[in-house]
Motif scaffolding. Structure first.
Motif, PDB file in Angstrom:
ATOM      1  N   ARG A  92       0.866  -1.176   0.000  1.00 42.80           N
ATOM      2  CA  ARG A  92       0.000   0.000   0.000  1.00 42.80           C
ATOM      3  C   ARG A  92       0.898   1.220   0.000  1.00 42.80           C
ATOM      4  N   ASP A  93       0.322   2.395  -0.130  1.00 43.86           N
ATOM      5  CA  ASP A  93       1.106   3.629  -0.077  1.00 43.86           C
ATOM      6  C   ASP A  93       1.969   3.643   1.177  1.00 43.86           C
ATOM      7  N   ASP A  96       0.768   5.875   4.154  1.00 43.54           N
ATOM      8  CA  ASP A  96      -0.424   5.321   4.800  1.00 43.54           C
ATOM      9  C   ASP A  96      -0.066   4.078   5.609  1.00 43.54           C
TER      10      ASP A  96
END
Length: 216
Positions: A92-93, A96
Motif C-alpha cells: 500500500r502507499d 499510509d
C-alpha cells in the motif's frame, strides 16, 4: 506443504489476504494471530529469528499459506524451501502504511493500549513473544529500530523491492487488496467467487484482534 507465501509486511491487508486465501481453498493460512492460538509455536519462531536454520518448519506444518509476520520475516527461506509455492507481495502507499503501523503494531509494542499490555503480560508465552518481536519483527524487518519514520519507511520500501527483484515475475503477484478477487484468482488459477471480497483487521479493529484466536 506451503502453496502460497505472503511476502508483504503486516498492515498491508494481510488479514484480508488470509481470509481470501482460505475462501479460495488455500487454507489454513498462517497469520500472526496464529501464535496466540498456538503459543507453543513461539519458541520455534524465536529460534528462527536468532538464526536456527529451518526452525520455522515446525509451526508451519499443516499450513497451506502464510501472510503477515512471523512468516514474512523468512520469506526468502520459504521461497527457496518451497519452489513451487506462489508468492504474493501485498503493498500500500508507504505513508499510509507507516501511519497504520504507528497507530497499531508499534503502539502496542510501546504499551500505548493498556488493555493490550495486560493481555501480553498474562500471555503464557509472553517471553518468547517478546523475543521474537525484538529479534524477528524489529530486528530483521526494521534493522533493530522503529523510532524513526524515514528509517521504517525505508525498510518497508527496500523489502518490497527486494521481493520484486528476487522472485521471478511468473511466480510473484504484486497485489493491493483493493484490487479484489480478479487478479488474485487469475494468479492462483481459480474461479472468482460469487461473494464480496473480504475486508479484515481495519485499524479500528486492531486492539480487539490482539491475543485472540484467529477467525476460522
Amino acid at each position: 506443504m506451503l502453496r502460497v507465501i505472503g511476502a508483504g509486511f503486516g498492515r498491508t491487508g494481510t488479514m484480508t489476504l488470509r481470509t481470501a486465501l482460505c475462501a479460495l481453498g488455500f487454507g489454513p493460512c498462517y497469520h500472526f494471530t496464529e501464535v496466540f492460538a498456538h503459543p507453543e509455536h513461539l519458541r520455534h519462531w524465536a529460534a528462527a529469528a536468532h538464526g536456527r536454520p529451518g526452525a520455522w518448519r515446525v509451526p508451519l506444518e499443516g499450513y497451506a499459506a502464510t501472510a503477515d509476520w512471523p512468516g514474512v520475516t523468512f520469506w526468502r527461506e520459504l521461497a527457496e524451501a518451497y519452489p513451487r509455492a506462489k508468492v504474493i507481495l501485498t503493498t500500500r502507499d508507504a505513508g499510509d502504511w507507516y501511519e497504520s503501523m504507528r497507530t497499531t503494531v508499534f503502539a502496542a509494542i510501546n504499551g500505548a493500549f493498556p488493555e493490550t499490555a495486560e493481555r501480553f503480560r498474562a500471555f503464557e508465552a509472553a517471553d518468547q513473544l517478546a523475543d521474537f518481536r525484538e529479534a524477528g519483527l524489529i530486528g530483521r524487518s526494521f534493522e533493530g529500530r522503529i523510532d524513526d519514520r524515514d528509517h521504517v519507511i525505508g525498510c518497508y520500501e527496500r523489502h518490497n523491492e527486494d521481493v520484486r527483484r528476487t522472485v521471478p515475475a511468473g511466480r510473484l503477484l504484486d497485489f493491493r487488496v483493493e484490487q479484489g478477487w480478479e487478479p488474485l484468482c487469475a494468479f492462483l488459477g481459480v474461479p472468482v467467487p460469487d461473494r464480496p471480497f473480504p475486508r479484515s483487521n481495519a485499524r479500528e479493529d486492531f486492539r480487539a484482534t490482539v491475543l485472540t484466536d484467529p477467525p476460522p
